[in-house]
Design an enzyme around this catalytic site. Structure first.
Site, PDB file in Angstrom:
ATOM      1  N   HIS A 124      51.877  92.667 -19.890  1.00  0.00           N
ATOM      2  CA  HIS A 124      52.737  93.677 -19.267  1.00  0.00           C
ATOM      3  C   HIS A 124      51.903  94.962 -19.137  1.00  0.00           C
ATOM      4  O   HIS A 124      51.024  95.213 -19.960  1.00  0.00           O
ATOM      5  CB  HIS A 124      53.932  93.896 -20.202  1.00  0.00           C
ATOM      6  N   ASP A 201      52.308  92.333 -28.738  1.00  0.00           N
ATOM      7  CA  ASP A 201      53.414  92.886 -27.969  1.00  0.00           C
ATOM      8  C   ASP A 201      54.561  91.893 -28.087  1.00  0.00           C
ATOM      9  O   ASP A 201      54.559  90.849 -27.439  1.00  0.00           O
ATOM     10  CB  ASP A 201      52.967  93.071 -26.512  1.00  0.00           C
ATOM     11  N   GLN A 204      59.162  90.463 -25.826  1.00  0.00           N
ATOM     12  CA  GLN A 204      59.896  89.235 -25.488  1.00  0.00           C
ATOM     13  C   GLN A 204      59.797  88.202 -26.603  1.00  0.00           C
ATOM     14  O   GLN A 204      60.456  87.158 -26.539  1.00  0.00           O
ATOM     15  CB  GLN A 204      59.353  88.623 -24.183  1.00  0.00           C
ATOM     16  N   LYS A 227      65.910  94.963 -25.783  1.00  0.00           N
ATOM     17  CA  LYS A 227      65.659  93.589 -25.326  1.00  0.00           C
ATOM     18  C   LYS A 227      66.119  92.577 -26.375  1.00  0.00           C
ATOM     19  O   LYS A 227      65.934  91.371 -26.215  1.00  0.00           O
ATOM     20  CB  LYS A 227      64.172  93.401 -25.019  1.00  0.00           C
ATOM     21  N   CYS A 365      56.078  94.352 -13.815  1.00  0.00           N
ATOM     22  CA  CYS A 365      55.120  95.163 -14.581  1.00  0.00           C
ATOM     23  C   CYS A 365      53.935  94.328 -15.055  1.00  0.00           C
ATOM     24  O   CYS A 365      53.437  94.517 -16.176  1.00  0.00           O
ATOM     25  CB  CYS A 365      55.782  95.842 -15.773  1.00  0.00           C
TER      26      CYS A 365
HETATM   27  N1  PMP Z   1      55.938  94.149 -23.051  1.00  0.00           N
HETATM   28  C1  PMP Z   1      56.677  93.176 -22.531  1.00  0.00           C
HETATM   29  C2  PMP Z   1      56.187  91.768 -22.634  1.00  0.00           C
HETATM   30  C3  PMP Z   1      57.884  93.494 -21.908  1.00  0.00           C
HETATM   31  O1  PMP Z   1      58.639  92.526 -21.383  1.00  0.00           O
HETATM   32  C4  PMP Z   1      58.306  94.842 -21.838  1.00  0.00           C
HETATM   33  C5  PMP Z   1      59.580  95.234 -21.120  1.00  0.00           C
HETATM   34  N2  PMP Z   1      59.704  94.657 -19.827  1.00  0.00           N
HETATM   35  C6  PMP Z   1      57.508  95.823 -22.417  1.00  0.00           C
HETATM   36  C7  PMP Z   1      56.337  95.439 -23.024  1.00  0.00           C
HETATM   37  C8  PMP Z   1      57.887  97.263 -22.415  1.00  0.00           C
HETATM   38  O2  PMP Z   1      59.031  97.472 -23.165  1.00  0.00           O
HETATM   39  P1  PMP Z   1      59.800  98.867 -23.083  1.00  0.00           P
HETATM   40  O3  PMP Z   1      60.006  99.156 -21.619  1.00  0.00           O
HETATM   41  O4  PMP Z   1      61.090  98.623 -23.793  1.00  0.00           O
HETATM   42  O5  PMP Z   1      58.955  99.884 -23.749  1.00  0.00           O
END
Ligand code: PMP
Length: 407
Positions: A124, A201, A204, A227, A365
């Site tokens: 991401h 990270d 998910q 999430k 993203c």
């Molecule tokens: N890493 C992953 C794998 C994600 O799916 C996300 C959210 N789409 C993020 C990081 C970022 O999370 P946040 O927007 O809650 O900071």
């Protein structure tokens, strides 16, 4: 799945019962943000109605109450991650902030000119850009471990890229765009064998697979409350105590100090050293309530349920002519990313929306991943614990409609 009553779970989510565009809502965008059970909203309301005061400061009754609730939530998160100590749990805004915190403390301290930070090709943007910013500042290099066409991380390629200049490996636990579950424990073993720390990270990962930081052996683990059925604006950075203690603070201000004089400031102990300013107290309480709610469910059965709905979705979508699923890693979780012949994903999303079906379209993203897969964008249906096979049927019917419209 046996032992898991999805209809009962759905009753905890009032929003799932609301109509959307005159149809029953089919919410398939949990990778972007999950819905929250009413228990979370109620816990936050209770906090505001009965306990609200600033934490860690006052001697008064409510301040003590609020502090106990906030610190109770920290302990709740510790238990969820099976961290050794609650001082290894830092409250942040979310995964993005957690990774930035590590980049600009640990990274700043450890990464120098000519050093390397290793990420995977499926990250991401929030696990790419902070490292790029750091590397740019330091004259270091961002190195990328490749994936195969199924979206599987190539472990031997990753291993080959861990060299004498590698200062950190940063990988996702589960890919938000493909659903790939990375063998994080193995990555940690490979990296640690060369003395290289690992950040996971878990945005998910925490919601969909076991996230036991002692079992994984990772140095850092980041996830977001919103999430995992909790509120927005709260997230977690787990860090091994020895790392957190050695790291310089990031933001300065109240709460992160023991004493301040114009000559010299003494920083507070961990985790407070990294929590400058009044924290998101109600958010932490809400996250604690979300974890209480989640872990009161039979978790094994809940995971099995998600896997069953995913398998059913893979099968149903696989029957739609011209539809291609991206991300076919064995053992993947919770995500169905796909493209349909010449139909733009945005059009797919728009037609589905008219049916009350919420999916996400775009690059998720993860633009470098999209480039690797040779697509500008995908349509993505992502699952939460409350999704059903009936909702997959609605999705499949909606996609048939899309196909006929654009045929
Ligand atoms: N890493 C992953 C794998 C994600 O799916 C996300 C959210 N789409 C993020 C990081 C970022 O999370 P946040 O927007 O809650 O900071």
């Amino acid at each position: 799945a046996d032992g898991f009553d999805v209809e009962r779970v759905r009753c905890d989510f009032p929003i799932l019962a609301r109509p959307v565009r005159g149809k029953p809502l089919v919410y398939l965008d949990s990778a972007a943000t999950t819905q929250r059970p009413r228990q979370v909203v109620e816990a936050m309301a209770r906090f505001f109605d009965q306990e609200n005061a600033n934490v860690h400061r006052g001697v008064h009754f409510l301040s003590e109450k609020a502090t106990a609730s906030y610190e109770g939530a920290r302990e709740r998160v510790r238990r969820f991650l099976n961290a050794r100590e609650s001082r290894e749990i830092v409250f942040v805004r979310g995964t993005t902030e957690a990774i930035n915190l590590v980049a600009f403390t640990f990274g700043k301290q450890r990464v120098g000119a000519g050093d390397e930070v290793l990420v995977s090709a499926m990250e991401h943007h929030s696990n790419i850009v902070p490292w790029q910013m750091l590397c740019e500042e330091k004259g270091a290099k961002l190195v990328v471990a490749p994936i195969d066409d199924r979206g599987v991380l190539l472990l031997d390629e990753l291993e080959r890229r861990i060299g004498p200049r590698t200062r950190l490996v940063a990988v996702s636990h589960v890919s938000n765009a493909l659903g790939t579950v990375n063998p994080v424990k193995r990555v940690v073993e490979l990296a640690h064998a060369r003395g290289v720390p690992v950040l996971v990270d878990g945005a998910q990962g925490a919601p969909h697979v076991p996230a036991d930081v002692q079992d994984l052996g990772c140095d850092f683990y980041a996830f977001s409350g919103h999430k995992i059925y909790g509120p927005t604006g709260i997230g977690v950075l787990y860090g091994r105590a020895e790392h957190l203690e050695a790291m310089p603070p990031w933001q300065g201000g109240g709460d992160m100090i023991l004493s301040v004089a114009f000559e010299k400031t003494i920083y507070n102990q961990i985790p407070y050293k990294f929590e400058a300013g009044t924290p998101n107290m109600a958010g932490a309480v809400g996250l604690g309530a979300a974890l209480d709610w989640l872990e009161a469910l039979p978790r094994e059965a809940a995971w099995r349920h998600e896997d069953e709905v995913l398998a059913y979705g893979t099968e149903q979508l696989g029957r739609i002519p011209g539809l291609r699923i991206l991300g076919t890693a064995p053992g993947k979780a919770a995500v169905l990313s796909f493209v349909m012949d010449d139909i733009h994903p945005h059009d797919i999303g728009t037609v589905l929306d008219r049916e009350g079906i919420a999916i996400r379209t775009g690059h998720h993203c993860a633009q470098p991943l999209m480039a690797r897969l040779g697509v500008p964008a995908t349509a993505r249906a992502s699952l939460g614990i409350y999704n059903t096979t009936a909702e997959i049927d609605a999705l499949a019917a909606g996609l048939e409609k899309v196909r006929r419209m654009f045929a």
